[in-house]
Write an enzyme that holds these catalytic residues in place. Structure first.
Site, PDB file in Angstrom:
ATOM      1  N   ARG B  81     -60.294  31.519  80.959  1.00 45.59           N
ATOM      2  CA  ARG B  81     -61.245  31.455  82.051  1.00 45.59           C
ATOM      3  C   ARG B  81     -61.864  32.824  82.361  1.00 45.59           C
ATOM      4  O   ARG B  81     -63.074  32.983  82.371  1.00 45.59           O
ATOM      5  CB  ARG B  81     -60.520  30.948  83.292  1.00 45.59           C
ATOM      6  CG  ARG B  81     -61.285  30.058  84.196  1.00 45.59           C
ATOM      7  CD  ARG B  81     -60.314  29.543  85.252  1.00 45.59           C
ATOM      8  NE  ARG B  81     -59.023  29.284  84.618  1.00 45.59           N
ATOM      9  CZ  ARG B  81     -58.661  28.085  84.209  1.00 45.59           C
ATOM     10  NH1 ARG B  81     -59.442  27.061  84.388  1.00 45.59           N
ATOM     11  NH2 ARG B  81     -57.494  27.908  83.631  1.00 45.59           N
ATOM     12  N   THR B  82     -61.013  33.803  82.613  1.00 45.90           N
ATOM     13  CA  THR B  82     -61.514  35.098  83.061  1.00 45.90           C
ATOM     14  C   THR B  82     -62.315  35.790  81.965  1.00 45.90           C
ATOM     15  O   THR B  82     -63.384  36.341  82.216  1.00 45.90           O
ATOM     16  CB  THR B  82     -60.343  35.987  83.523  1.00 45.90           C
ATOM     17  OG1 THR B  82     -59.605  35.286  84.515  1.00 45.90           O
ATOM     18  CG2 THR B  82     -60.841  37.300  84.094  1.00 45.90           C
ATOM     19  N   LYS B 109     -47.002  49.650  77.768  1.00 41.28           N
ATOM     20  CA  LYS B 109     -47.884  50.395  78.651  1.00 41.28           C
ATOM     21  C   LYS B 109     -47.701  51.895  78.459  1.00 41.28           C
ATOM     22  O   LYS B 109     -46.872  52.343  77.706  1.00 41.28           O
ATOM     23  CB  LYS B 109     -47.644  50.011  80.106  1.00 41.28           C
ATOM     24  CG  LYS B 109     -46.426  50.593  80.740  1.00 41.28           C
ATOM     25  CD  LYS B 109     -46.479  50.291  82.235  1.00 41.28           C
ATOM     26  CE  LYS B 109     -45.404  51.073  82.952  1.00 41.28           C
ATOM     27  NZ  LYS B 109     -45.361  50.779  84.381  1.00 41.28           N
ATOM     28  N   ARG B 131     -57.532  43.448  81.207  1.00 40.56           N
ATOM     29  CA  ARG B 131     -56.458  42.544  81.637  1.00 40.56           C
ATOM     30  C   ARG B 131     -55.183  43.061  81.000  1.00 40.56           C
ATOM     31  O   ARG B 131     -55.135  43.291  79.785  1.00 40.56           O
ATOM     32  CB  ARG B 131     -56.790  41.123  81.161  1.00 40.56           C
ATOM     33  CG  ARG B 131     -55.637  40.171  80.962  1.00 40.56           C
ATOM     34  CD  ARG B 131     -55.088  39.536  82.201  1.00 40.56           C
ATOM     35  NE  ARG B 131     -56.035  38.909  83.092  1.00 40.56           N
ATOM     36  CZ  ARG B 131     -56.129  37.576  83.256  1.00 40.56           C
ATOM     37  NH1 ARG B 131     -55.407  36.753  82.544  1.00 40.56           N
ATOM     38  NH2 ARG B 131     -56.972  37.090  84.140  1.00 40.56           N
ATOM     39  N   HIS B 159     -55.992  40.870  91.140  1.00 42.33           N
ATOM     40  CA  HIS B 159     -57.006  40.207  90.322  1.00 42.33           C
ATOM     41  C   HIS B 159     -58.261  40.149  91.206  1.00 42.33           C
ATOM     42  O   HIS B 159     -58.616  39.099  91.742  1.00 42.33           O
ATOM     43  CB  HIS B 159     -56.513  38.807  89.935  1.00 42.33           C
ATOM     44  CG  HIS B 159     -57.332  38.137  88.866  1.00 42.33           C
ATOM     45  ND1 HIS B 159     -58.530  38.649  88.411  1.00 42.33           N
ATOM     46  CD2 HIS B 159     -57.118  36.987  88.177  1.00 42.33           C
ATOM     47  CE1 HIS B 159     -59.018  37.836  87.483  1.00 42.33           C
ATOM     48  NE2 HIS B 159     -58.184  36.820  87.324  1.00 42.33           N
TER      49      HIS B 159
END
Lengths: 184, 332
Positions: B81-82, B109, B131, B159
């Protein structure tokens, strides 16, 4: 700050332009007005009322925001993005005779952007241009079909069109300091 | 240039003529957290999104605003979706966009993200949409990169564009946000959507209720100025908006709920529970939803559901964010 056009004069000028539009597009029921935000849209609304008085029929009228089509949008190295306003053209422009309306014609860059924007909405039969004031200094090959007032200016001057709906009164003024803005 | 410069000034004048000072630009060049935005900036994004929304009704759904801008969609977590929403928004603004999917979970990370950022720098992107599974990754990237960074969801942190599109959807349906009772129900603990929405809805003056099982409740959540309850009936009572959150099993290490069926029995949104809310309630879900877990199918497909509106509005809201950030100066 010399006033070049007061409310009375502006009213008569718009009436004259409304008649000119009808004369040139006689018997054409495919006429539609599109005003460039902000003040061009206000003027388009006024012209629509005048056309309605004369014709007894509604002329479709829309408002166009050209911000996203500006040629200087991403060229300014710093500075805020200009505000985007809503475009509202609640009719199909396909095969219509579109009359574009703006307050001041200056470099012609706004009209260039407006032509690009309009073409994204469809394929009109033709596009004509109304401006309340033409102040000269064109940078693009663009010419108005109907002019309220031709006004020779220097680039150091600024021309401001004020409308009752947005500014509280109808008038056109000219200022000598070019940094005030508000024109075209 | 003189004419178009003058129009920018004219726009500012117009706003001044219409009322009290309204923002016409964002202060930050990144969008990391809703907390970085003041209420006027949030309103500016939502107003700009209204203008962007009109573009999708045109025969040619594209404007030249971001011509020549390069945008990298850097997704370290799966997202349909995003990512597609950002991609459509970028294309509608005529930006050149490319997708870098780093779904292999070996990407840790820290240095690795920064190394990736350095490699991306070679492509000279103007913006990076990130993201990442680690909370704080966009913040770290923003410090290391010359590009503007947009947080498309970081771990359990935030978000922001989801909250903005939720705010847009509520405003479009209700006309305003201030004073509405908004109940946010579900997996509060793992939800970045919740954190962004708390900040946004509080800034715009909503009355916020949160509801979830004690194991998924955020400790100290009341200090966000919200009412917390473990009883869904209390949260739903008289609500204007019911916002359901997904049970995020992929983020759960341990037993938070006895079973999904048990969760549904106690916290699932059923037609019966919707009855407690206002008669014009809207039901929201950020997706992807688990039918029969946090929401009953008949409710998800029912007349109060605005989930597909949310998806459609997401494109306009992301266009607004991209447009507004694209003009902000590089302060590095």
């Amino acid at each position: 700050m010399p006033v070049l056009m007061d409310a009375d004069r502006m009213g008569r000028t718009l009436t004259r332009i409304a008649h000119e539009v009808l004369e040139r597009n006689r018997g054409d029921d495919e006429l539609a007005l599109v005003g460039i935000r902000t003040r061009g849209a206000v003027i388009a609304r006024r012209l629509a009322d005048k056309l309605h008085d004369i014709l007894g029929a509604e002329v479709p009228t829309g408002a166009l925001d050209i911000t996203l089509y500006r040629d200087d949008l991403m060229r300014q190295p710093v500075g805020p993005q200009p505000l985007v306003r809503r475009t509202e053209i609640p009719f199909s422009i396909d095969d219509k005779r579109i009359v574009l309306v703006d307050d001041v014609l200056y470099t012609g860059r706004t009209i260039r952007a407006a032509l690009d924007a309009l073409i994204d909405f469809g394929r009109p039969k033709s596009i004509q241009l109304i401006v309340l004031v033409d102040r000269g200094h064109r940078e693009l090959p663009i010419k108005a079909d109907y002019v309220g007032k031709n006004l020779p200016t220097s680039t150091a001057q600024s021309v401001q069109v004020r409308m009752e709906e947005t500014d509280g009164r109808d008038e056109v003024v000219i200022q000598d300091d070019g940094d005030v803005g508000g024109d075209e | 240039m003189a004419s178009t410069d003058a129009r920018a000034t004219a726009s500012v004048d117009d706003v001044a003529a219409q009322g009290p000072a309204q923002r016409t630009t964002l202060r930050s060049r990144h969008l990391i957290s809703i907390g970085d935005l003041d209420p006027e900036e949030i309103t500016l994004i939502l107003d700009t999104a209204e203008a962007m929304k009109e573009i999708e009704s045109r025969p040619i759904k594209k404007v030249p605003a971001l011509r020549g801008k390069t945008i990298v969609n850097l997704f370290y977590e799966p997202s349909t979706r995003t990512r597609t929403s950002f991609e459509i928004a970028e294309k509608r603004l005529s930006a050149d966009s490319l997708n870098v999917a780093a779904t292999g979970s070996s990407v840790a990370k820290g240095e690795t993200l920064l190394d990736t950022a350095r490699n991306l720098e070679a492509m000279a992107p103007d913006m990076i949409v990130l993201r990442h599974a680690a909370s704080g990754a966009p913040h770290q990237l923003a410090r290391a990169s010359r590009a503007a960074v947009i947080n498309a969801g970081d771990g359990t942190h935030e978000h922001p564009t989801q909250a903005l599109l939720d705010g847009f959807t509520i405003r479009a349906r209700k006309g305003h946000i201030a004073g509405l009772k908004v109940a946010i129900i579900g997996d509060l603990l793992h939800s970045r959507v919740l954190r962004s929405n708390l900040l946004l809805l509080r800034a715009l003056g909503a009355e916020i209720w949160v509801c979830g099982p004690p194991t998924l409740m955020l400790p100290g959540i009341e200090q966000f100025g919200v009412r917390a309850t473990t009883r869904i009936d209390e949260a739903a009572e008289g609500a204007d908006v019911l916002m359901m959150l997904r049970i995020q099993r992929e983020r759960m290490r341990g037993h938070f709920v006895p079973s999904l069926r048990e969760y549904f029995n106690v916290y699932g949104l059923t037609a019966e529970r919707v009855e407690r809310a206002k008669s014009d309630v809207i039901i929201m879900h950020p997706g992807p939803m688990n039918r029969g877990v946090e929401i009953a199918s008949e409710v998800a497909d029912g007349p109060y559901s605005v989930m597909l509106d949310q998806v459609a509005n997401g494109v306009a809201v992301r266009m607004a964010v991209l447009y507004l950030l694209a003009g902000n100066p590089d302060e590095m």
